[in-house]
Design an enzyme around this catalytic site. Sequence first.
Site, PDB file in Angstrom:
ATOM      1  CE  LYS A  22      -1.767   1.377   4.136  1.00  0.00           C
ATOM      2  NZ  LYS A  22      -1.065   3.251   4.460  1.00  0.00           N
ATOM      3  CG  ASN A  23       2.524   2.847   3.487  1.00  0.00           C
ATOM      4  OD1 ASN A  23       1.321   2.824   3.362  1.00  0.00           O
ATOM      5  ND2 ASN A  23       2.849   2.483   4.705  1.00  0.00           N
ATOM      6  CB  CYS A 116      -5.037  10.364  11.160  1.00  0.00           C
ATOM      7  SG  CYS A 116      -3.263   9.808  11.356  1.00  0.00           S
ATOM      8  NE  ARG A 121       0.304  10.569   9.429  1.00  0.00           N
ATOM      9  CZ  ARG A 121      -0.150   9.528   8.982  1.00  0.00           C
ATOM     10  NH1 ARG A 121      -1.148   8.868   9.401  1.00  0.00           N
ATOM     11  NH2 ARG A 121       0.817   9.227   7.916  1.00  0.00           N
ATOM     12  CG  ASP A 313       3.785   2.001   9.547  1.00  0.00           C
ATOM     13  OD1 ASP A 313       4.106   1.960   8.246  1.00  0.00           O
ATOM     14  OD2 ASP A 313       3.309   2.858  10.168  1.00  0.00           O
ATOM     15  NE  ARG A 405      -6.952   4.593   5.716  1.00  0.00           N
ATOM     16  CZ  ARG A 405      -6.775   5.770   5.993  1.00  0.00           C
ATOM     17  NH1 ARG A 405      -7.153   6.451   7.101  1.00  0.00           N
ATOM     18  NH2 ARG A 405      -6.153   6.435   5.196  1.00  0.00           N
TER      19      ARG A 405
HETATM   20  C1  EPZ Z   1       4.119   7.276   5.905  1.00  0.00           C
HETATM   21  O1  EPZ Z   1       3.463   8.402   6.534  1.00  0.00           O
HETATM   22  C2  EPZ Z   1       3.403   6.094   6.063  1.00  0.00           C
HETATM   23  N1  EPZ Z   1       2.211   6.362   5.236  1.00  0.00           N
HETATM   24  C3  EPZ Z   1       3.063   5.793   7.319  1.00  0.00           C
HETATM   25  O2  EPZ Z   1       2.394   4.523   7.467  1.00  0.00           O
HETATM   26  C4  EPZ Z   1       4.208   5.403   8.255  1.00  0.00           C
HETATM   27  O3  EPZ Z   1       3.835   5.185   9.584  1.00  0.00           O
HETATM   28  C5  EPZ Z   1       5.257   6.727   8.330  1.00  0.00           C
HETATM   29  O4  EPZ Z   1       5.488   6.923   6.810  1.00  0.00           O
HETATM   30  C6  EPZ Z   1       6.432   6.578   8.880  1.00  0.00           C
HETATM   31  O5  EPZ Z   1       7.182   5.239   8.353  1.00  0.00           O
HETATM   32  C7  EPZ Z   1       2.418   6.231   3.847  1.00  0.00           C
HETATM   33  O6  EPZ Z   1       3.538   5.509   3.359  1.00  0.00           O
HETATM   34  C8  EPZ Z   1       1.234   6.455   3.001  1.00  0.00           C
HETATM   35  P1  EPZ Z   1       6.355  10.828   7.699  1.00  0.00           P
HETATM   36  P2  EPZ Z   1       3.792   9.809   6.316  1.00  0.00           P
HETATM   37  O7  EPZ Z   1       6.392  12.112   7.058  1.00  0.00           O
HETATM   38  O8  EPZ Z   1       4.761   9.979   5.118  1.00  0.00           O
HETATM   39  C9  EPZ Z   1       6.218  14.356  11.282  1.00  0.00           C
HETATM   40  C10 EPZ Z   1       0.451   3.016   7.636  1.00  0.00           C
HETATM   41  O9  EPZ Z   1       0.031   2.447   8.762  1.00  0.00           O
HETATM   42  N2  EPZ Z   1       6.309  14.969  10.029  1.00  0.00           N
HETATM   43  O10 EPZ Z   1       7.701  10.009   7.775  1.00  0.00           O
HETATM   44  O11 EPZ Z   1       3.007  10.613   7.036  1.00  0.00           O
HETATM   45  C11 EPZ Z   1       5.184  13.439  11.420  1.00  0.00           C
HETATM   46  O12 EPZ Z   1       4.197  14.030  12.007  1.00  0.00           O
HETATM   47  C12 EPZ Z   1       0.872   4.442   7.820  1.00  0.00           C
HETATM   48  O13 EPZ Z   1       0.521   2.490   6.860  1.00  0.00           O
HETATM   49  C13 EPZ Z   1       6.391  16.517  10.207  1.00  0.00           C
HETATM   50  O14 EPZ Z   1       6.222  16.964  11.375  1.00  0.00           O
HETATM   51  O15 EPZ Z   1       5.285   9.944   7.450  1.00  0.00           O
HETATM   52  C14 EPZ Z   1       5.557  12.185  11.922  1.00  0.00           C
HETATM   53  O16 EPZ Z   1       5.497  12.462  13.504  1.00  0.00           O
HETATM   54  C15 EPZ Z   1       0.661   5.150   8.808  1.00  0.00           C
HETATM   55  N3  EPZ Z   1       6.208  17.359   8.962  1.00  0.00           N
HETATM   56  C16 EPZ Z   1       6.881  11.712  11.496  1.00  0.00           C
HETATM   57  O17 EPZ Z   1       7.217  13.069  10.816  1.00  0.00           O
HETATM   58  C17 EPZ Z   1       6.027  16.931   7.768  1.00  0.00           C
HETATM   59  O18 EPZ Z   1       5.902  17.536   6.850  1.00  0.00           O
HETATM   60  C18 EPZ Z   1       6.974  10.784  10.565  1.00  0.00           C
HETATM   61  O19 EPZ Z   1       6.047  11.239   9.331  1.00  0.00           O
HETATM   62  C19 EPZ Z   1       5.826  15.413   7.771  1.00  0.00           C
HETATM   63  C20 EPZ Z   1       6.274  14.440   8.601  1.00  0.00           C
END
Ligand code: EPZ
Length: 429
Positions: A22-23, A116, A121, A313, A405
């Site tokens: 999915k990711n 969420c 996020r 995850d 999902r």
């Molecule tokens: C991706 O989310 C995945 N989703 C998430 O999987 C996964 O948990 C996450 O990466 C971490 O590995 C998809 O790929 C669709 P991040 P993403 O940007 O891109 C902070 C699942 O269960 N952050 O690495 O949103 C954020 O708040 C889902 O399949 C900022 O502060 O993750 C978080 O604390 C859940 N500012 C941390 O970084 C930003 O602009 C990690 O977020 C972006 C992120």
Amino acid sequence: MDKLLVEGGRSLSGKVHISVSKNSSLPIMAATLLGEGKTVLKDLPVLRDIQTFKQLLTNLGGVIETKGRETLMESSSLKTFFAVYDIVKTMRASILVLGPLVARYGMGKVSLPGGCAIGTRPIDLHLEGLEKLGARVSLEAGHVLAKASRLRGNRIALPFPSVGATENVMMASSLAHGESVIENAAREPEIVDLADFINAMGGKIEGAGTSTISIQGVETLTGCSYRPIPDRIEAATYLLAALTCRSSIEVAGCIPDHILSLLEILEGLGCRFDRGENSIRIQKPVGGWEHFDSAHGVSKIIETGPYPSFPTDIQAQLMAFLTSIKGRFSIVETIFENRFMHVAELRRLGAHITLRGNRAVIEGGGELWAAPVMCTDLRASAALVLAALRAKGRSDILRVYHLDRGYERIEEKLRGLGASVERGEGPTV
Ligand code: EPZ
């Protein structure tokens, strides 16, 4: 039919086939906006988030046709560059169309994704990265607008290796004028897969999978045919389901190297695996499962972190497994601020878990008992399924739309392993 009825206490056996990730599929579907002509994506998983993303691209004016296990996508004549709130509010990954839209069409507008269950996020790193590439970014009435006549390559140093920000910037840079370098980039396998897809379209990306990714912008990208990688989180989930039921199964069509951090933790607890190129088979522990259960009393601290550290995850699913192991375990969640929603529900099944800030302390080894429980988010839901498979008796798992999902045909795959799982409705026990 919004609940799963699980009759726990059974052992599992056989083989489960892992679906496409999915990711990986979601950012690759966004990246099809970059390419002229038709793209064929193979074996996309049948999941709510994939369907939602197809709806998002169709709403923009993309043409999507599904033929068996192939999805044909064409986005050369979009009618709008605005990803509307109705879609974005159900899937925050919608923000991934912003970079491709502004890179290919000079403009993208995406409703601000809400937070969420697992955290606020924010998307500040995505927007700062696009601004570094020359986009004019503005926030208006609940949506973000990015404009640029032509993006220009630049150096983008991420303060945190955000997966989504790395993906958005890498996609936008691929059509920018000149070279870009992303420093402190996310290193997840899904980043590598996205880079491989863009390169298959004619892109020039090097270093994906390391902390420094260089992208040479090109004038045009062309649609191609591509199969994204297998879902490492799904593979980990089925491994942990079998271990929670003290069972040996084979997880087929996966890439063991993508979950090395989990395998190392489990082997440290006495679990044994036979790793093939595209499969993982659980072996009986030395001395058998009875010895495995009596031998513990260990204590261990596990911390989530950016890849290749232990992935957030898989945190909830590992916790479900650890509730069945004699010992004291701490799991520290360092990525999201509220990713322990499964703890209260696991407690309803008899687990002994205390929370201290971003640390969960698990006193494992006690029996779990069947009870109705409530899903709150995707991976928390998977943890409840694992615990219910172990708990003797029938557990009703409510609000399984969260599960749909990210887990394709979960009840069918679990039944294929010998589990008693039905999707149903009616009064909760
Ligand atoms: C991706 O989310 C995945 N989703 C998430 O999987 C996964 O948990 C996450 O990466 C971490 O590995 C998809 O790929 C669709 P991040 P993403 O940007 O891109 C902070 C699942 O269960 N952050 O690495 O949103 C954020 O708040 C889902 O399949 C900022 O502060 O993750 C978080 O604390 C859940 N500012 C941390 O970084 C930003 O602009 C990690 O977020 C972006 C992120």
